[in-house]
Write a protein that holds these residues in place. Sequence first.
Motif, PDB file in Angstrom:
ATOM      1  N   ALA B  46      77.576  41.816 177.806  1.00  0.00           N
ATOM      2  CA  ALA B  46      77.700  43.268 177.670  1.00  0.00           C
ATOM      3  C   ALA B  46      77.976  43.646 176.224  1.00  0.00           C
ATOM      4  O   ALA B  46      77.344  44.552 175.666  1.00  0.00           O
ATOM      5  CB  ALA B  46      78.818  43.765 178.582  1.00  0.00           C
ATOM      6  N   LEU B  47      78.899  42.931 175.579  1.00  0.00           N
ATOM      7  CA  LEU B  47      79.226  43.350 174.212  1.00  0.00           C
ATOM      8  C   LEU B  47      78.104  43.016 173.238  1.00  0.00           C
ATOM      9  O   LEU B  47      77.893  43.739 172.256  1.00  0.00           O
ATOM     10  CB  LEU B  47      80.579  42.775 173.768  1.00  0.00           C
ATOM     11  N   GLU B  48      77.331  41.960 173.562  1.00  0.00           N
ATOM     12  CA  GLU B  48      76.182  41.662 172.696  1.00  0.00           C
ATOM     13  C   GLU B  48      75.089  42.711 172.853  1.00  0.00           C
ATOM     14  O   GLU B  48      74.426  43.075 171.879  1.00  0.00           O
ATOM     15  CB  GLU B  48      75.648  40.267 172.992  1.00  0.00           C
ATOM     16  N   MET B  85      68.599  37.385 169.315  1.00  0.00           N
ATOM     17  CA  MET B  85      68.803  36.015 169.766  1.00  0.00           C
ATOM     18  C   MET B  85      70.049  35.922 170.642  1.00  0.00           C
ATOM     19  O   MET B  85      70.073  35.241 171.666  1.00  0.00           O
ATOM     20  CB  MET B  85      68.960  35.082 168.561  1.00  0.00           C
ATOM     21  N   LEU B  86      71.123  36.627 170.230  1.00  0.00           N
ATOM     22  CA  LEU B  86      72.373  36.584 170.991  1.00  0.00           C
ATOM     23  C   LEU B  86      72.150  37.104 172.404  1.00  0.00           C
ATOM     24  O   LEU B  86      72.575  36.477 173.381  1.00  0.00           O
ATOM     25  CB  LEU B  86      73.428  37.442 170.302  1.00  0.00           C
ATOM     26  N   VAL B  87      71.470  38.255 172.507  1.00  0.00           N
ATOM     27  CA  VAL B  87      71.308  38.855 173.830  1.00  0.00           C
ATOM     28  C   VAL B  87      70.445  37.964 174.717  1.00  0.00           C
ATOM     29  O   VAL B  87      70.809  37.660 175.859  1.00  0.00           O
ATOM     30  CB  VAL B  87      70.694  40.266 173.708  1.00  0.00           C
ATOM     31  N   VAL B  88      69.313  37.496 174.184  1.00  0.00           N
ATOM     32  CA  VAL B  88      68.430  36.662 175.003  1.00  0.00           C
ATOM     33  C   VAL B  88      69.149  35.391 175.432  1.00  0.00           C
ATOM     34  O   VAL B  88      69.108  34.985 176.605  1.00  0.00           O
ATOM     35  CB  VAL B  88      67.139  36.317 174.229  1.00  0.00           C
ATOM     36  N   ALA B 336      61.841  34.682 171.603  1.00  0.00           N
ATOM     37  CA  ALA B 336      62.498  35.344 172.739  1.00  0.00           C
ATOM     38  C   ALA B 336      61.768  35.018 174.036  1.00  0.00           C
ATOM     39  O   ALA B 336      62.391  34.654 175.042  1.00  0.00           O
ATOM     40  CB  ALA B 336      62.527  36.851 172.510  1.00  0.00           C
ATOM     41  N   HIS B 337      60.435  35.107 174.002  1.00  0.00           N
ATOM     42  CA  HIS B 337      59.632  34.815 175.196  1.00  0.00           C
ATOM     43  C   HIS B 337      59.831  33.375 175.653  1.00  0.00           C
ATOM     44  O   HIS B 337      60.025  33.090 176.825  1.00  0.00           O
ATOM     45  CB  HIS B 337      58.155  35.095 174.879  1.00  0.00           C
ATOM     46  N   HIS B 338      59.815  32.458 174.674  1.00  0.00           N
ATOM     47  CA  HIS B 338      59.822  31.053 175.035  1.00  0.00           C
ATOM     48  C   HIS B 338      61.162  30.609 175.615  1.00  0.00           C
ATOM     49  O   HIS B 338      61.217  29.795 176.535  1.00  0.00           O
ATOM     50  CB  HIS B 338      59.461  30.210 173.803  1.00  0.00           C
TER      51      HIS B 338
END
Lengths: 212, 547
Positions: B46-48, B85-88, B336-338
């Motif tokens: 959530a915070l990311e 990157m953090l969220v994914v 992100a996709h990979h």
Amino acid sequence: MTVNFTLLVVMAVLFAAGIYQLTERSLTRVLLGIVLIGNGANLLLLATAGRPGKPPIVTNGVAAEDYSDPLPQALILTAIVITFAVTAFMLGIIYRSWWLSRQDLVQDDTEDRRVAENLAYDAEEDAELPQETSEFATADEVANDDDGGLGVDPECATPAQAAAKRAAGRRAVDAHASALAQALRARINDHGDPEAEESPGIAKNHTEGGRK
Amino acid sequence: MIPDLTSLAPLAVTLPFLAAALTFVLRRHARAQRIISITTLSAVLALEALMLAWVWNHGASAVLLGGWAPPWGIAMVVDEFSALMLVVSSVVSLIVLIYATSQGTTDGDADGPVSVFFPAYLILVAGVSNAFLAGDLFNLYVGFEILLTASYVLLTLGGSPERIRAGTTYVVVSVLSSLLFLIAIAMIYGATGTVNLADLALKLGELPQGTQTVLHLMLLTAFGIKAAVFPLSFWLPDSYPTAPAPVTAVFAGLLTKVGVYAMVRTETLLFPANDLDNLLMWVALLTMIVGILGAVAQSDIKRMLSFTLTSHIGFMVFGLALNSQLGLSATIFYVAHHIVVQTSLFLVVGLIERRAGSSNLDSLGSLAKLAPVLAVLYFIPAMNLAGIPPFSGFLGKLGLLEAGVADGGWLAWVLVAASMVTSLLTLLAVARVWNRAFWRRAEDAEQADPMLLAAANEGVTVRTYEAVADFPESRYSDKGDVKVLPPVMVWCTGALVAVGLALTVFAGPLFSFSDRAAQNLRERTPYIEAVLGEHHEVAPERGGEAK
């Protein structure tokens, strides 16, 4: 920046000895190599601090040559702790490895070997498609079909050998299937599953001579 | 005025650490461990997400830990790339955590060595976040070490011979790459007197060309081992497939991408002027081709996927090596996709292994009939990986191909061709799994698993291991009435597949986001100004400098 010559020589020796140890197949030596290289890296960090012996205090107006840089020592401390933890973990792995295989050696990957030794020829994928001229084979044709419509099997020199190999495979599958069926029937009889009363499907399919 | 949400960044590292400590103390209370881990990762996610939204609106920002002014203090930097990157990575790690939890609960072995799973997993997440947020080289090194040490534990869970063998290779290779990284840091510090990335971006350019190339190569080698690019990728297919399915899934999704992330930072922030693009092109070419040829030869699905994983790292390096706005943007999209697709494939293989008793293609068959849900869950990410339109894999590859064509050099054209061949061979590899595991009849399998034959031939619906407990190979005898396919695991896999589909649906916004990220990465000033402020020329000299 000046670098202490003794430090430089020690560092070179540590790196050289460490890399030599790493090329060994014995795990303990590999670990020793890692420890040596780790210490060499720490000395390298230390060398970046410049000449020792001065206070690590910066006040306004002090020239860069007149104080020591404390940061590399903080970095070294962190690096030492990390190397220590990893060394402890590796010792654990090495002990476990020795306990399991009584060998202090790097083990080969068996699956790698298997893939490497596999024939490039795959009976299922690479064989010519079986030529079916009629829709239904007669019992005679099935009996006389010495390659089961499979084409040539490179492991077997004669058609007879190939037939024997397939028959052995078929018997093994049949035995396996009937064992399964028995085990299942015992279980299923309680529930009264009608399909379980039929004979195992595997045997039927394989006598049609599709594959081994 | 909204407060600067990026000041939440340290929480993304400290929260998982605190939770790891708690779960370690509570190792006898599996339920409490589960609740703490899942709550923490949800909070982190959530915070990311908040930080991502903030960065989207306000641009990059830095947190100076302890209030020390840069370049002395440790900075955490949130820019578009790291926020994405953090969220994914958090989405993926949360879903995999729930999947693993469900597996542990259904198997009822929460008291075994598995109690160490939660702390190790949380530390892994903390390490990944730290690496993505690190604003200086040494903190990046520490982030790598945190995640690697946690990954050593996860990879050797249970200590079976196979895992110890794989773990040995993995640990030795990882430690070596870390040492190489440490030596590179020492040399860079010796040459410039700083480890702050923004400060380095200003100072590295002033070094002599030869020194720059040496430092650049050392960093690329260290990160290349982590990202598993050819010829430094041999360790990955050796070590990943032996771990438990959720562990392999999260490793495949995240760990190599941290290496790619570090490579992108090296190329764009530290050494934009030092041109090693041709070398990277060759590396990308060989990574793609060698990796995918390995994948085609495998008969185990997990190994096959590990090889496609290394192969597709080549795509990311390709976009990076093009050194253009288009290429970099496509790379960010592709990463992100990979992450999502590769992880969901490994989760599906975990389910296949449970349903059919094996992940070896020689033992599989009939799965399309027996487990249609699994077939759908496999088919979507598999086609996505191979890059069949309209999935996000296709869009990412299309972006890369466009960038390659726009570049126009002969090497870029060779790489465009190689990407097409790699995509086709990926399709071949995943279709082979489809044919053999899902479409053919179980009795055609070379060594069909008893569980599979039971279901296929006897018409028994295998829902728990009880049905196969007393079979000749009594591998399942101790499992009792454990469910073969726990609904939560299936739902988690489904959720991740759905995330992959969402990437396809929302590819437009994602591409515009990655475009902006790539633009800022290439400009460098947003990052440098976020850390050092507007007046970044005044970086005072420090003791023991080389220059």
